[in-house]
Design an enzyme around this catalytic site. Structure first.
Site, PDB file in Angstrom:
ATOM      1  N   LEU A 169       0.868  -1.168   0.000  1.00 34.91           N
ATOM      2  CA  LEU A 169       0.000   0.000   0.000  1.00 34.91           C
ATOM      3  C   LEU A 169       0.909   1.224   0.000  1.00 34.91           C
ATOM      4  O   LEU A 169       1.977   1.206   0.625  1.00 34.91           O
ATOM      5  CB  LEU A 169      -0.901   0.034   1.242  1.00 34.91           C
ATOM      6  CG  LEU A 169      -1.953  -1.073   1.388  1.00 34.91           C
ATOM      7  CD1 LEU A 169      -2.730  -0.880   2.687  1.00 34.91           C
ATOM      8  CD2 LEU A 169      -2.904  -1.103   0.203  1.00 34.91           C
ATOM      9  N   ASP A 170       0.496   2.282  -0.685  1.00 35.91           N
ATOM     10  CA  ASP A 170       1.269   3.516  -0.639  1.00 35.91           C
ATOM     11  C   ASP A 170       1.406   3.983   0.800  1.00 35.91           C
ATOM     12  O   ASP A 170       0.557   3.689   1.655  1.00 35.91           O
ATOM     13  CB  ASP A 170       0.582   4.613  -1.457  1.00 35.91           C
ATOM     14  CG  ASP A 170       0.542   4.293  -2.942  1.00 35.91           C
ATOM     15  OD1 ASP A 170       1.361   3.484  -3.396  1.00 35.91           O
ATOM     16  OD2 ASP A 170      -0.331   4.867  -3.638  1.00 35.91           O
ATOM     17  N   LYS A 171       2.435   4.762   1.062  1.00 36.91           N
ATOM     18  CA  LYS A 171       2.690   5.266   2.407  1.00 36.91           C
ATOM     19  C   LYS A 171       1.435   5.880   3.024  1.00 36.91           C
ATOM     20  O   LYS A 171       1.108   5.619   4.187  1.00 36.91           O
ATOM     21  CB  LYS A 171       3.809   6.311   2.357  1.00 36.91           C
ATOM     22  CG  LYS A 171       4.048   7.035   3.673  1.00 36.91           C
ATOM     23  CD  LYS A 171       5.100   8.122   3.525  1.00 36.91           C
ATOM     24  CE  LYS A 171       5.263   8.915   4.812  1.00 36.91           C
ATOM     25  NZ  LYS A 171       6.258  10.010   4.683  1.00 36.91           N
ATOM     26  N   THR A 173      -1.754   5.529   2.128  1.00 38.49           N
ATOM     27  CA  THR A 173      -2.974   4.741   2.020  1.00 38.49           C
ATOM     28  C   THR A 173      -3.076   3.859   3.257  1.00 38.49           C
ATOM     29  O   THR A 173      -2.103   3.224   3.663  1.00 38.49           O
ATOM     30  CB  THR A 173      -2.973   3.870   0.754  1.00 38.49           C
ATOM     31  OG1 THR A 173      -2.936   4.711  -0.395  1.00 38.49           O
ATOM     32  CG2 THR A 173      -4.211   2.983   0.686  1.00 38.49           C
ATOM     33  N   ARG A 274      -5.468   5.659  -7.808  1.00 38.92           N
ATOM     34  CA  ARG A 274      -5.268   7.102  -7.866  1.00 38.92           C
ATOM     35  C   ARG A 274      -5.196   7.587  -9.310  1.00 38.92           C
ATOM     36  O   ARG A 274      -5.774   8.620  -9.667  1.00 38.92           O
ATOM     37  CB  ARG A 274      -3.995   7.463  -7.108  1.00 38.92           C
ATOM     38  CG  ARG A 274      -4.049   7.072  -5.637  1.00 38.92           C
ATOM     39  CD  ARG A 274      -2.679   7.100  -4.988  1.00 38.92           C
ATOM     40  NE  ARG A 274      -2.120   8.445  -4.942  1.00 38.92           N
ATOM     41  CZ  ARG A 274      -0.876   8.705  -4.547  1.00 38.92           C
ATOM     42  NH1 ARG A 274      -0.066   7.712  -4.175  1.00 38.92           N
ATOM     43  NH2 ARG A 274      -0.442   9.946  -4.525  1.00 38.92           N
TER      44      ARG A 274
END
Length: 351
Positions: A169-171, A173, A274
């Protein structure tokens, strides 16, 4: 399939942490010792720049790393620290180099941290990742990552690729992540994700009143944005730098300023939701990289991994995990005038 269902009520629920003593067990095996390397300058290197000579004498390290060691005073010539990379050396000079751990080497060490554990057995770990936690060490974030926490959480992580991390997961998110705790589980999870046998659904708060159909499937390839290397973008497949990317969206609620959307990944490209939401002209609230704006206290992208469904990688038992959005996202939803129905959105047909 009928699945065991496990829910978590948000960031604070189910928070667990081993004691510092337990987490430190085995840490000595990860201790990084400083090695001192002694070299004598051969005749053929007489008059060379010292950084060039070191790159030849110690070829397993990059020239830039050796230059960094020199700047730190870790290189001595005839017992005297030499900080100037362009300094010339003479045949017979004795060089001593203190090979300190690189940032990359220091990254893969256990760091005790509290993990919000949703499920755990001998083979599988499911965590609820908070926004702000980096998953894997990289430039700018060599410590304090989920990988570091996993290395401290259980001894077996050290022998697994990426400590058992099978997706990211993105930082910024938040939400559910799968982690394998055994090699068998890691390999099975990787295969299942590649075969699209793991259902991953997200909640997104996006800018603007929803346009078009209430259910939409986006099949648009994603690649690096040629105008901004920090971004990804929808890139035509014939360009050769893009990969197939598919996301399904279902509208849950909409108003004049924002929309709440359920998103289901069918592929797993970098920043996929996104990018596809921005392509639909609905960038995520707070996602300034893709055209969003900070609103209602959301200074990160408003994206939460809320639902995971899969078969256990070893036993084959059906599993279903749910996670409520964290407090910042719930507050933003309330401030935007949208309604979140925790029990009604996440069926298999949700997206």
């Amino acid at each position: 399939m009928k699945a065991q269902s496990i829910s978590t009520g948000g960031e604070a629920a189910g928070l667990t942490a081993d004691t510092a003593q337990d987490m430190a067990t085995g840490a000595d095996e990860w201790a990084l010792e400083v090695e001192k390397r002694l070299c004598e300058v051969p005749v053929g290197m007489h008059g060379w720049r010292i950084d060039r000579a070191l790159a030849q004498l110690i070829p397993e390290f990059s020239r830039s790393y050796l230059q960094q060691l020199m700047a730190e005073g870790a290189v001595e010539v005839r017992g005297v620290p030499q900080r100037k990379a362009s300094a010339r050396i003479a045949a017979g000079d004795a060089l001593q180099v203190e090979l300190r751990p690189t940032q990359q080497a220091q990254a893969f060490v256990p760091e005790p941290m509290a993990l919000n554990v949703v499920f755990e057995d001998a083979d599988l770990l499911v965590i609820n990742k908070p926004a702000g936690l980096v998953v894997h060490p990289a430039a700018g974030n060599w410590t304090g990552t989920l990988l570091n926490g996993l290395l401290a959480h259980h001894a077996g992580a050290a022998s697994l690729p990426r400590a058992g991390i099978v997706h990211r997961l993105d930082k910024d998110t938040s939400g559910l992540m799968l982690v394998g705790k055994s090699r068998q589980a890691v390999e099975a999870l990787v295969r299942a994700i590649a075969a699209r046998e793991v259902s991953r659904q997200y909640l997104a708060l996006a800018h603007g009143r929803w346009k078009g159909l209430g259910e939409q499937h986006v099949d648009q390839p994603i690649g690096r944005d040629v105008h901004n290397r920090l971004r990804m973008a929808v890139v035509r497949a014939e360009g050769g730098s893009s990969k197939t990317a598919q996301t399904s969206f279902r509208l849950l609620d909409t108003g004049d300023q924002a929309s709440l959307v359920a998103c289901k990944l069918h592929t797993g490209r970098t920043h996929q939701i996104r990018v596809h939401m921005a392509w639909l002209a609905h960038p995520l609230v707070g996602d300034t990289l893709y055209g969003g704006r900070a609103l209602w206290g959301m200074t990160r992208q408003s994206l939460h991994a809320a639902r995971l469904e899969l078969r256990h990688p070893v036993s084959g038992q059906p599993l279903l995990f749910r996670s409520e959005p964290p407090a910042d996202m719930l507050l933003a939803l309330e401030s935007s005038g949208l309604h979140y129905n925790a029990s009604g959105w996440d069926s298999d047909s949700a997206a």
